[in-house]
Scaffold this motif. Sequence first.
Motif, short mmCIF file in Angstrom:
data_model
loop_
_atom_site.label_atom_id
_atom_site.label_comp_id
_atom_site.label_asym_id
_atom_site.label_seq_id
_atom_site.Cartn_x
_atom_site.Cartn_y
_atom_site.Cartn_z
N ARG A 1 9.39 -17.79 -16.20
CA ARG A 1 9.53 -16.53 -16.93
C ARG A 1 8.47 -16.42 -18.01
NH1 ARG A 1 15.03 -18.48 -16.52
NH2 ARG A 1 16.30 -17.17 -15.13
N ILE B 1 17.14 -14.91 -21.74
CA ILE B 1 17.43 -15.45 -20.40
C ILE B 1 18.76 -14.90 -19.89
CG2 ILE B 1 17.95 -17.55 -19.10
CD1 ILE B 1 15.93 -19.01 -20.84
N ARG C 1 18.30 -11.45 -18.62
CA ARG C 1 17.63 -11.46 -17.32
C ARG C 1 18.61 -11.83 -16.20
NH1 ARG C 1 11.83 -12.07 -17.60
NH2 ARG C 1 11.91 -12.51 -15.36
#
Length: 334
Positions: A29, A184, A187
Amino acid sequence: MLNNVAAVLLDGVNPFELGVVCEVFGLDRSEAGLPVYDFAVVAAESGPLSNHAGFSITTPYGLDRLEEADLITVPAGQEFVHRDYPEELLAALRRAVDRGARVLSVCSGVFVLGAAGLLDGRRCAVHWRHATELAVRYPRARVEPDVLYVDESPVITSAGTAAGIDACLHIVRQEHGIEVANTIARRMVVPPHRDGGQAQFVARPLPRTQCDTVGGVLAWMERHLDADDITVERLAERAHMSPRTFARRFQQETGTTPYRWLLRQRVLLAQELLEGSDETVDAIAGRAGFGNAAAMRHQFLRALGTTPNAYRRTFRGPAVSAARPAGPDASAVA
């Protein structure tokens, strides 16, 4: 700083639990400014290795890859509760802890850590279905069946399925801070931190007595959960016993006291109404016999480790989320 992460692959590994650690630690990422880990899936047994979903898994990495890992994750698997584990793996886990690395188990992966002796004297978490077995097999472990995860660094253990996500994000939060962990989580479309513990996810049917002595009283109590004058004396009168005899018989036949039995049924009714109705928390508190929302909140926290509002969001999350606009900041409600 956490850089090198390995996931242990054993025959029968559960795809979801393996996928959890791959998703958190194995994706690049960097375009979002997030950390990138040197991640590998490591075979602890000769492959190809199977799983309950019917496909096989192979990896070029063997146990020697664990020697350089900062974090070793052990996902759950079929029959992990009862099977034996390669001594080479157990020795590698012990060496990792001795040199300062951390180990993380997801659900029944904790039995691998127990076999390695890493739970001795430590608090640990596991799926509530396996808590008794874990305590029996590893009596020196301090099993906590009502929590989502336990960090007894360098050993981190988590309960079933989604609790593995909680534990992984906890590690990210420790290493890189709240902003990285929250990014995170967004996501992944999961909550960055969940309230409460496993107790709110355990299905507990209404207990029924196998004896007729207090059966009629139990039925009456179930029909009058909203009554505010339920006392041992009144219940004993309905059962045609003295209060002392009634209390003793009740304990013998239900395994608990009248007060605790009544409180548990009130919590169960409140759970039902929070999940399946649009009534306000105040109205539900009255119907369930708590009197007011503050009293119900207190008992919910004691029994389930969460609040009525948080419980309703958790178990009606999909319906609530469906009404919310989708976007980069949307996250699951818990």
